[in-house]
Design a protein around this motif. Sequence first.
Motif, PDB file in Angstrom:
ATOM      1  N   ARG A  38      -0.033  -3.344  10.826  1.00 42.09           N
ATOM      2  CA  ARG A  38       0.291  -2.558   9.623  1.00 42.09           C
ATOM      3  C   ARG A  38       0.419  -1.097   9.988  1.00 42.09           C
ATOM      4  O   ARG A  38      -0.243  -0.583  10.888  1.00 42.09           O
ATOM      5  CB  ARG A  38      -0.772  -2.759   8.549  1.00 42.09           C
ATOM      6  CG  ARG A  38      -2.039  -1.946   8.657  1.00 42.09           C
ATOM      7  CD  ARG A  38      -2.899  -2.285   9.833  1.00 42.09           C
ATOM      8  NE  ARG A  38      -4.240  -1.738   9.767  1.00 42.09           N
ATOM      9  CZ  ARG A  38      -4.574  -0.476  10.017  1.00 42.09           C
ATOM     10  NH1 ARG A  38      -3.687   0.393  10.370  1.00 42.09           N
ATOM     11  NH2 ARG A  38      -5.833  -0.102   9.907  1.00 42.09           N
ATOM     12  N   ALA A  40      -0.344   2.307   8.266  1.00 41.81           N
ATOM     13  CA  ALA A  40      -1.207   2.608   7.129  1.00 41.81           C
ATOM     14  C   ALA A  40      -1.422   4.108   6.967  1.00 41.81           C
ATOM     15  O   ALA A  40      -2.543   4.612   7.065  1.00 41.81           O
ATOM     16  CB  ALA A  40      -2.547   1.887   7.309  1.00 41.81           C
ATOM     17  N   PRO A  41      -0.356   4.841   6.735  1.00 41.05           N
ATOM     18  CA  PRO A  41      -0.534   6.287   6.629  1.00 41.05           C
ATOM     19  C   PRO A  41      -1.162   6.707   5.303  1.00 41.05           C
ATOM     20  O   PRO A  41      -1.095   5.964   4.324  1.00 41.05           O
ATOM     21  CB  PRO A  41       0.893   6.817   6.717  1.00 41.05           C
ATOM     22  CG  PRO A  41       1.737   5.730   6.157  1.00 41.05           C
ATOM     23  CD  PRO A  41       1.038   4.444   6.493  1.00 41.05           C
ATOM     24  N   SER A  42      -1.762   7.866   5.301  1.00 45.03           N
ATOM     25  CA  SER A  42      -2.237   8.439   4.039  1.00 45.03           C
ATOM     26  C   SER A  42      -1.103   9.311   3.508  1.00 45.03           C
ATOM     27  O   SER A  42      -0.457  10.020   4.277  1.00 45.03           O
ATOM     28  CB  SER A  42      -3.480   9.287   4.284  1.00 45.03           C
ATOM     29  OG  SER A  42      -4.474   8.461   4.843  1.00 45.03           O
ATOM     30  N   GLU A  74      -2.458   4.205   2.160  1.00 43.44           N
ATOM     31  CA  GLU A  74      -3.891   4.498   2.124  1.00 43.44           C
ATOM     32  C   GLU A  74      -4.133   5.756   1.303  1.00 43.44           C
ATOM     33  O   GLU A  74      -4.346   6.849   1.838  1.00 43.44           O
ATOM     34  CB  GLU A  74      -4.427   4.600   3.553  1.00 43.44           C
ATOM     35  CG  GLU A  74      -4.145   3.323   4.333  1.00 43.44           C
ATOM     36  CD  GLU A  74      -5.236   2.908   5.291  1.00 43.44           C
ATOM     37  OE1 GLU A  74      -5.874   3.785   5.890  1.00 43.44           O
ATOM     38  OE2 GLU A  74      -5.456   1.688   5.433  1.00 43.44           O
ATOM     39  N   TYR A 234     -12.347   5.326   3.793  1.00 41.58           N
ATOM     40  CA  TYR A 234     -11.469   4.680   4.775  1.00 41.58           C
ATOM     41  C   TYR A 234     -12.154   3.489   5.433  1.00 41.58           C
ATOM     42  O   TYR A 234     -11.559   2.406   5.557  1.00 41.58           O
ATOM     43  CB  TYR A 234     -11.036   5.702   5.851  1.00 41.58           C
ATOM     44  CG  TYR A 234     -10.444   5.004   7.055  1.00 41.58           C
ATOM     45  CD1 TYR A 234      -9.154   4.480   7.004  1.00 41.58           C
ATOM     46  CD2 TYR A 234     -11.192   4.798   8.218  1.00 41.58           C
ATOM     47  CE1 TYR A 234      -8.618   3.776   8.080  1.00 41.58           C
ATOM     48  CE2 TYR A 234     -10.666   4.097   9.290  1.00 41.58           C
ATOM     49  CZ  TYR A 234      -9.384   3.587   9.217  1.00 41.58           C
ATOM     50  OH  TYR A 234      -8.865   2.879  10.279  1.00 41.58           O
ATOM     51  N   VAL A 250      -4.951  -3.421  14.975  1.00 40.61           N
ATOM     52  CA  VAL A 250      -4.966  -2.145  14.268  1.00 40.61           C
ATOM     53  C   VAL A 250      -4.565  -1.049  15.252  1.00 40.61           C
ATOM     54  O   VAL A 250      -5.198  -0.879  16.286  1.00 40.61           O
ATOM     55  CB  VAL A 250      -6.379  -1.861  13.712  1.00 40.61           C
ATOM     56  CG1 VAL A 250      -6.511  -0.405  13.289  1.00 40.61           C
ATOM     57  CG2 VAL A 250      -6.683  -2.795  12.558  1.00 40.61           C
ATOM     58  N   VAL A 251      -3.490  -0.358  14.923  1.00 39.91           N
ATOM     59  CA  VAL A 251      -3.091   0.784  15.742  1.00 39.91           C
ATOM     60  C   VAL A 251      -3.435   2.022  14.935  1.00 39.91           C
ATOM     61  O   VAL A 251      -3.008   2.148  13.780  1.00 39.91           O
ATOM     62  CB  VAL A 251      -1.569   0.765  16.007  1.00 39.91           C
ATOM     63  CG1 VAL A 251      -1.175   1.995  16.816  1.00 39.91           C
ATOM     64  CG2 VAL A 251      -1.147  -0.510  16.712  1.00 39.91           C
ATOM     65  N   ARG A 252      -4.219   2.894  15.484  1.00 40.41           N
ATOM     66  CA  ARG A 252      -4.576   4.097  14.714  1.00 40.41           C
ATOM     67  C   ARG A 252      -4.858   5.251  15.663  1.00 40.41           C
ATOM     68  O   ARG A 252      -4.913   5.083  16.875  1.00 40.41           O
ATOM     69  CB  ARG A 252      -5.782   3.799  13.808  1.00 40.41           C
ATOM     70  CG  ARG A 252      -7.012   3.361  14.557  1.00 40.41           C
ATOM     71  CD  ARG A 252      -8.132   2.962  13.597  1.00 40.41           C
ATOM     72  NE  ARG A 252      -9.332   2.582  14.320  1.00 40.41           N
ATOM     73  CZ  ARG A 252     -10.413   2.084  13.749  1.00 40.41           C
ATOM     74  NH1 ARG A 252     -10.449   1.882  12.434  1.00 40.41           N
ATOM     75  NH2 ARG A 252     -11.472   1.773  14.467  1.00 40.41           N
ATOM     76  N   GLU A 255      -8.821   9.681  16.612  1.00 43.13           N
ATOM     77  CA  GLU A 255      -9.928  10.256  15.853  1.00 43.13           C
ATOM     78  C   GLU A 255     -10.830   9.169  15.255  1.00 43.13           C
ATOM     79  O   GLU A 255     -11.955   9.434  14.857  1.00 43.13           O
ATOM     80  CB  GLU A 255      -9.424  11.218  14.768  1.00 43.13           C
ATOM     81  CG  GLU A 255      -8.643  10.598  13.623  1.00 43.13           C
ATOM     82  CD  GLU A 255      -7.146  10.432  13.891  1.00 43.13           C
ATOM     83  OE1 GLU A 255      -6.739  10.408  15.069  1.00 43.13           O
ATOM     84  OE2 GLU A 255      -6.393  10.310  12.919  1.00 43.13           O
ATOM     85  N   TRP A 256     -10.325   7.929  15.214  1.00 44.19           N
ATOM     86  CA  TRP A 256     -11.138   6.850  14.633  1.00 44.19           C
ATOM     87  C   TRP A 256     -12.024   6.151  15.658  1.00 44.19           C
ATOM     88  O   TRP A 256     -12.854   5.307  15.294  1.00 44.19           O
ATOM     89  CB  TRP A 256     -10.242   5.819  13.933  1.00 44.19           C
ATOM     90  CG  TRP A 256      -9.514   6.421  12.775  1.00 44.19           C
ATOM     91  CD1 TRP A 256      -8.166   6.623  12.691  1.00 44.19           C
ATOM     92  CD2 TRP A 256     -10.069   6.922  11.556  1.00 44.19           C
ATOM     93  NE1 TRP A 256      -7.845   7.219  11.495  1.00 44.19           N
ATOM     94  CE2 TRP A 256      -9.008   7.418  10.776  1.00 44.19           C
ATOM     95  CE3 TRP A 256     -11.370   7.019  11.045  1.00 44.19           C
ATOM     96  CZ2 TRP A 256      -9.183   7.984   9.526  1.00 44.19           C
ATOM     97  CZ3 TRP A 256     -11.556   7.583   9.800  1.00 44.19           C
ATOM     98  CH2 TRP A 256     -10.480   8.068   9.059  1.00 44.19           C
TER      99      TRP A 256
HETATM  100  N1  GLU Z   1      -4.943   6.181   6.707  1.00 46.65           N
HETATM  101  C1  GLU Z   1      -5.456   6.302   8.036  1.00 46.65           C
HETATM  102  C2  GLU Z   1      -4.871   7.524   8.679  1.00 46.65           C
HETATM  103  O1  GLU Z   1      -3.823   7.976   8.245  1.00 46.65           O
HETATM  104  C3  GLU Z   1      -5.042   5.107   8.812  1.00 46.65           C
HETATM  105  C4  GLU Z   1      -5.842   4.789   9.980  1.00 46.65           C
HETATM  106  C5  GLU Z   1      -5.564   3.343  10.298  1.00 46.65           C
HETATM  107  O2  GLU Z   1      -4.390   3.040  10.574  1.00 46.65           O
HETATM  108  O3  GLU Z   1      -6.469   2.529  10.232  1.00 46.65           O
HETATM  109  O4  GLU Z   1      -5.444   8.034   9.615  1.00 46.65           O
END
Ligand code: GLU
Length: 547
Positions: A38, A40-42, A74, A234, A250-252, A255-256
């Motif tokens: 997915r 999943a941008p904010s 998101e 989040y 999950v590609v993110r 920072e996560w």
């Molecule tokens: N909404 C999060 C962000 O923009 C997404 C991180 C994710 O893909 O899990 O950093």
Amino acid sequence: MTDKELAELIFPNIKKTIADYEKKYPKRALTDNQYVTRFAPSPTGFVHIGNLIQALLDYFLAKSSDGVFYLRNEDTDTKREVDSAVDKIMEVLDYADFKPDEYEYRGKIIGNYGPYVQSERKEIYHAFIKELISMGRAYPCFCSAEELDIMRKKQEAKKCMPGYYGAWAKCRDLSNEERAERIKNGESFVIRFKSMGNPNRRIKYDDLVMGIIEFPENNNDMVIMKSNDLLPTYHFAHVVDDHLMQTTHVVRGQEWLPSVPLHVEMFEAFGFTQPKYIHSCLLLKQEGNIRRKISKRKDPEALMTYYIEKGYPSEAVIESLMTILNSNYEEWRDNNPNASYLEFPFDPKKIGTTGALYDLEKLDNISKNIISKMNKDEVFDNLVKYTEEFDTDFDAILKKDVEYTKAILNIEREQAKPRKDFACWSNVKNSIWYMYEELYHPDNYEWMKITDMDEIKSICNTYFNDYYNESDDKDTWFNKVKELSESLGYAGNMKEYKANPDAYKGNVADISTVLRVSLTSKSQTPDLYEIMRILGKDEIMRRINNL
Ligand code: GLU
């Protein structure tokens, strides 16, 4: 009071259970080798080039495995939300040609695992939180922002780990009776996850990029539901959504990475299988001797609008990102010039972990190469798609005589070594404006060696009246330029000129330059023979007479 009764008190209207949702979103009919990813941008109003790298990885993993790529909005951080941000995200996906299989846009839901907008999933999150409270793994916290601030300062002074844990976690050990009482009194609260972790123990986690990483266990009772809008944070939405939507990868952003131990613990608390993670690399920019993170405040190229507005073909941007992601991509491309990037044997382990240099010059080269391989019709179609949106005046000029425009675009194209002059569609006008009567208002003739206007006019008049013939082939044409040179006292042959420069006024190159600049005002242009043929004698004479 039991945990279950507390959960009921907090969420009296939530009747569905986790099992109900798992039934509603059944297992996808995919094998283990088909990935679900997915983007999943904010919706902050900006799409960063780093977001595009993530979307590219998502799209790549899904499409190259015949899996599913979906888009999730998101939007739980309502403070950061911006109107039309979703349009911008869709525009970028459209530009890159990453069409999601499942998404939600303008009220329309495509796919069976939606809603795909987090703010529309509140009830779902509440059902999961309700069960977590019932299990004794979540609790309401009544600490105010001021209290938490004081706590943070004390932790700093005592050099303690920051966070809500152990003796610092004031609300963790309240009795359910007190909790109920305070809720009934209308006190505002957040919900925190109750961690059972111990930072003296370590967890091992297998990151697809970095391999096995060891972390201390999480022991922080993180907020999972906010008090003002009752939306999840989040971390919690990640667990619920990626479980129900059955994300495999999950590609993110990097920072996560520090949150991984928390996510591991939450997935375990529910007994859910955790997806695999790719924490994608940071993009760096070289500035003098230092490399720094590419920044949306300082670097226009950090934002996707830059590429769209300049008119870079998205293939070029993708190609340049692929070279960043895997260092053997370029070699593969050399051996497979016509393959789709989706055929590349991608290896996440080859993604750099320290950050990758992002280089616009390289993008330009890649892009020039890609555009040079297009035929004139492809160039025309892509160009007008760009001008229709970004330069309507030029668009009208280009379309006034389509065959004329295509002839211009075809100069030194569709041949073994095509000319590589356009890196993006906004470059085109600057390169070919002089071919259009409407745009040809030269204010700077780039004369080189010969600058005397009488001499220039005499060269042009002699050439176009006595030598030039529109039906000549290229060799005849060039021989005539040589003949003209010789008749005017210029060397027709460079070797002869070099052997005895004083015997001549100049050479055939000086004469060609005069003809070139007379017709275009530019000293550097593509093939002059083609330019003359396309302009036609009438326009040529008009330009010569205006000198
Ligand atoms: N909404 C999060 C962000 O923009 C997404 C991180 C994710 O893909 O899990 O950093």
